[in-house]
Design a protein around this motif. Structure first.
Motif: not given
Length: 118
Positions: A1-13
């Motif tokens: 079983x694997x859950x691979x999260x992605x898409x995070x990062x640094x973003x301005x308010x």
């Protein structure tokens, strides 16, 4: 079983990010999927969930109107669209899976960092 999260990062308010969680190793289309988050020094917090058909959605109050959870069962993927980001949204975001008729989420991803700057 694997859950691979992605898409995070640094973003301005005020900005937007879209998180993805790719699943494998279980029958994704029958599981309720959810996103949780944990900020430094704080307990893990529920963000949103979506049932297997994608028609029953729940959101934490502070995310309503800003975050949207969705899923694509053909792609074994769940998404979290995050708009109007706030500083307090800074956290590690985890996806999780709950099997049918179960009370708890049994599969967890490794998390993706979201950092919101002013």
């Amino acid at each position: 079983v694997q859950l691979q999260a992605s898409g995070g990062g640094l973003e301005q308010a005020g900005g937007s990010l879209r998180l993805s969680c790719a699943a494998s190793g279980f029958t994704f289309s029958t599981y309720t999927m959810a996103w949780f988050r944990q900020a430094p020094g704080k307990d893990r917090q529920f963000v949103a969930s979506i049932n297997w058909r994608g028609v029953t959605l729940y959101y934490a109050d502070s995310m309503k109107g800003r975050f949207t959870i969705s899923r694509d069962n053909a792609k074994y993927t769940v998404y979290l669209q995050m708009n109007d980001l706030k500083l307090e949204d800074t956290a590690v975001y985890y996806c999780a899976a709950k099997p049918p008729q179960a009370g708890d989420y049994i599969y967890w991803g490794q998390g993706t960092q979201v950092t919101v700057s002013s």
